[in-house]
Design a protein around this motif. Sequence first.
Motif, mmCIF file in Angstrom:
data_model
loop_
_atom_site.group_PDB
_atom_site.id
_atom_site.type_symbol
_atom_site.label_atom_id
_atom_site.label_comp_id
_atom_site.label_asym_id
_atom_site.label_seq_id
_atom_site.Cartn_x
_atom_site.Cartn_y
_atom_site.Cartn_z
ATOM 1 N N GLY A 39 31.468 38.808 28.548
ATOM 2 C CA GLY A 39 32.302 40.024 29.534
ATOM 3 C C GLY A 39 32.294 39.186 30.659
ATOM 4 O O GLY A 39 31.922 39.638 31.638
ATOM 5 N N ARG A 40 33.621 38.363 30.163
ATOM 6 C CA ARG A 40 34.147 38.589 31.456
ATOM 7 C C ARG A 40 35.303 39.683 31.364
ATOM 8 O O ARG A 40 36.293 40.092 30.356
ATOM 9 C CB ARG A 40 35.111 36.898 31.386
ATOM 10 C CG ARG A 40 34.228 36.003 31.265
ATOM 11 C CD ARG A 40 34.866 34.783 29.989
ATOM 12 N NE ARG A 40 35.907 34.212 30.929
ATOM 13 C CZ ARG A 40 36.833 33.456 30.723
ATOM 14 N NH1 ARG A 40 36.645 32.632 29.353
ATOM 15 N NH2 ARG A 40 37.736 33.043 31.521
ATOM 16 N N PRO A 41 36.077 39.865 32.294
ATOM 17 C CA PRO A 41 36.682 40.398 32.492
ATOM 18 C C PRO A 41 38.522 40.313 31.918
ATOM 19 O O PRO A 41 38.944 39.523 32.985
ATOM 20 C CB PRO A 41 37.330 41.212 34.059
ATOM 21 C CG PRO A 41 36.664 40.035 34.804
ATOM 22 C CD PRO A 41 36.280 39.562 33.850
ATOM 23 N N VAL A 42 38.556 41.115 31.839
ATOM 24 C CA VAL A 42 40.150 41.429 30.566
ATOM 25 C C VAL A 42 40.882 43.258 30.734
ATOM 26 O O VAL A 42 39.804 44.249 30.589
ATOM 27 C CB VAL A 42 40.204 41.154 29.211
ATOM 28 C CG1 VAL A 42 42.076 41.202 28.950
ATOM 29 C CG2 VAL A 42 39.981 39.441 29.863
ATOM 30 N N TRP A 43 41.666 43.703 31.109
ATOM 31 C CA TRP A 43 42.087 45.246 31.141
ATOM 32 C C TRP A 43 42.540 45.790 29.948
ATOM 33 O O TRP A 43 43.592 45.809 29.425
ATOM 34 C CB TRP A 43 43.243 44.981 32.301
ATOM 35 C CG TRP A 43 43.910 46.542 32.350
ATOM 36 C CD1 TRP A 43 43.101 47.933 32.262
ATOM 37 C CD2 TRP A 43 44.684 46.933 32.726
ATOM 38 N NE1 TRP A 43 43.947 48.945 32.634
ATOM 39 C CE2 TRP A 43 44.726 48.619 32.864
ATOM 40 C CE3 TRP A 43 46.284 46.071 33.022
ATOM 41 C CZ2 TRP A 43 45.951 49.178 33.072
ATOM 42 C CZ3 TRP A 43 47.560 47.045 34.108
ATOM 43 C CH2 TRP A 43 47.489 48.957 33.770
ATOM 44 N N ALA A 44 41.099 46.018 29.032
ATOM 45 C CA ALA A 44 41.666 47.069 28.107
ATOM 46 C C ALA A 44 42.266 46.301 26.762
ATOM 47 O O ALA A 44 43.515 47.097 25.635
ATOM 48 C CB ALA A 44 42.048 48.454 28.375
ATOM 49 N N PRO A 45 42.171 45.113 26.419
ATOM 50 C CA PRO A 45 43.287 44.618 25.336
ATOM 51 C C PRO A 45 42.793 45.215 23.882
ATOM 52 O O PRO A 45 43.504 45.717 23.269
ATOM 53 C CB PRO A 45 41.551 42.789 25.360
ATOM 54 C CG PRO A 45 40.426 43.414 25.753
ATOM 55 C CD PRO A 45 41.001 44.416 26.891
#
Length: 630
Positions: free
Chosen positions: A148-154
């Motif tokens: 649930g932590r943000p990362v740009w579209a892995p």
Amino acid sequence: MDTMETYTEIPAGSVQLLPHLGRIDYLDVPNPFAQRLALVRAYLMSLDSDCLLRAHRFEAGLFAPGAPAPTTAWHGGWEALDSQLRGHFLGHWLSAAARLCATAADGDPVLRARVDDVIAQLALLQRENGGTWVFSIPEKYLHRIAAGRPVWAPHYTVHKTLMGLMDAHRLLGSQVALDIVVRAAPWFHRFTDDLDRTALDDLLDHETGGMLEVWADLYAATGDRTHLDLVRRYDRPRLFEPLLAGEDPLTNRHANTTIPEVLGAARAFEATGDERWRRVVEAYWRCAVTGRGRFATGGQTSEEVWTPPHEFAARLGTRTQEHCVVHHMVRLAHTLLRWTGDLAYADHIERTVHNGVLAQQHPRTGMPAYYLPLRPGSVKKWGTPTDSFWCCHGTMVQAHTLHTAHAWYVHGDGSGLLLAQYVPSTVRCELRGVRVELEQRPDTGIGSHIAAGGASGAVRRPARWAVEVVVRARRPVEFTLGLRVPEWVTGPVTVEVDGVPQPVPDGPGLVQVRRSWHRQTVRISLPTGLRAEALADRPDTVAFLDGPVVLAGLCDEERELVGDVTRPESFLAPDEEREPFRWSGAWRARGQSAGLRFIPLHEVTDERFAVYFPVRPAPLTHRDPTPPAP
């Protein structure tokens, strides 16, 4: 003239674009589609392999800060090492290069050598990185998303590498590429092992790109049940179930997140035969297109999201019609055309290719425009060769390799061919055990919006497309040649075989000519003309089209026009209609308060322009009703 025929895609190597349309006087007239594709090939060749692989090497721990720099500068923009999408473009490069090699008459050995080298480098990096992970970003990006932590579209990023490898396998038969994907798949199986459906749905709510399509492709290639398990795990019930229930889950939703997922559903249907996947695809098209309406360009998005159904007036912005959406919706239309034979999908491809794929590539530099702005007075903003690498940068290089894929199709039962797009090209295939070759090119004595008109023939710019199809068969063979009559025809269509008229039903749809073919020439004439298309929610505001081509008015602000929108030719006249070796597509407005010139939208480069214009009726001319005295 509707058809319920189904069609099969012709193998990539069986169709080639014609490099030239013919000779006019002493000049070979270039094929504009081949010109655009040549820009893509030159661009792919210009990119240094070390730069393309940089992020993958960095992730494998093989990037040394003191290593020699490449012959060109390191890539920036979305490919810079501080971008969370770094490395995504390599997959687009592989997909586009693989199709270029597959469609080239000689296999393009120079580009093929580069493709094979890149694949070999990825295999090496996979081994160096533990035997499974072959991607340009760290594994922890996906674990962060799961937590649930943000990362740009892995998922989007890793999908591009998998896509490029699967395309290299599918189009070029690369076993090395397939082996890399097979070795990578267990990582994702382990990653999702302990996730129930709710946790999987939470994970996949973050942009997944075409992961579902990749797993369906892989299952089709291997038949491995663990790959089928990945297809089921990467299902998208939170999107698909509302679609199946007839709801609208798309309005104001990021468009390019959902289209690749539905392309995955399409591939899952083809790989498994499960009808649910097909129903998802058909429901998506109804929701996204037929139930939503469109801009005159064929697009439905603004600011990267789907517009509300039939509400477009408030969405004419500087960030309208994302190129990725255009590319993926063309792919979806191509799939549905094969499944159903409904030529409305071919009409969609034609309109969006001319007013999206072509309009969003610079005709001289080959660079992409992320968006096609529709606010009056806007300009297209072009990418750069090594400092942009947007998502639309990647889909642009792929889109121009697909012109041959959409031009010709084989009937599902092998009984004939369909000419679906009037893209100058040659198809070579076998029908009923006989090798046949068909070549289509515009009649250069007549010309069209894409053709260089001849020195003879029409005196003024023709109000029709005229296309000749030369049929050659090794020996006489009976089959059906289908010719698409586009939605934009304005009058009776004529078809001749060696000068003999053929029966043609009324209206747009399909003309089918069945006969024994050996050495014949077919000529189809498609009447065209100006027409106005209004915004659904602002009927007094229109765009002008000539055939499938949207016209752009060159102006720096909104301009009101005066005239009869049912007869746009009454206030738009041909402008500079003839160049030395071709007809132009330019028009000018007559009887207005100020001059205004229109050119095809796909010819606009750096000019300010408008597509939509408020039009008010011309005032009536009042006459004295009293008759003159005798």
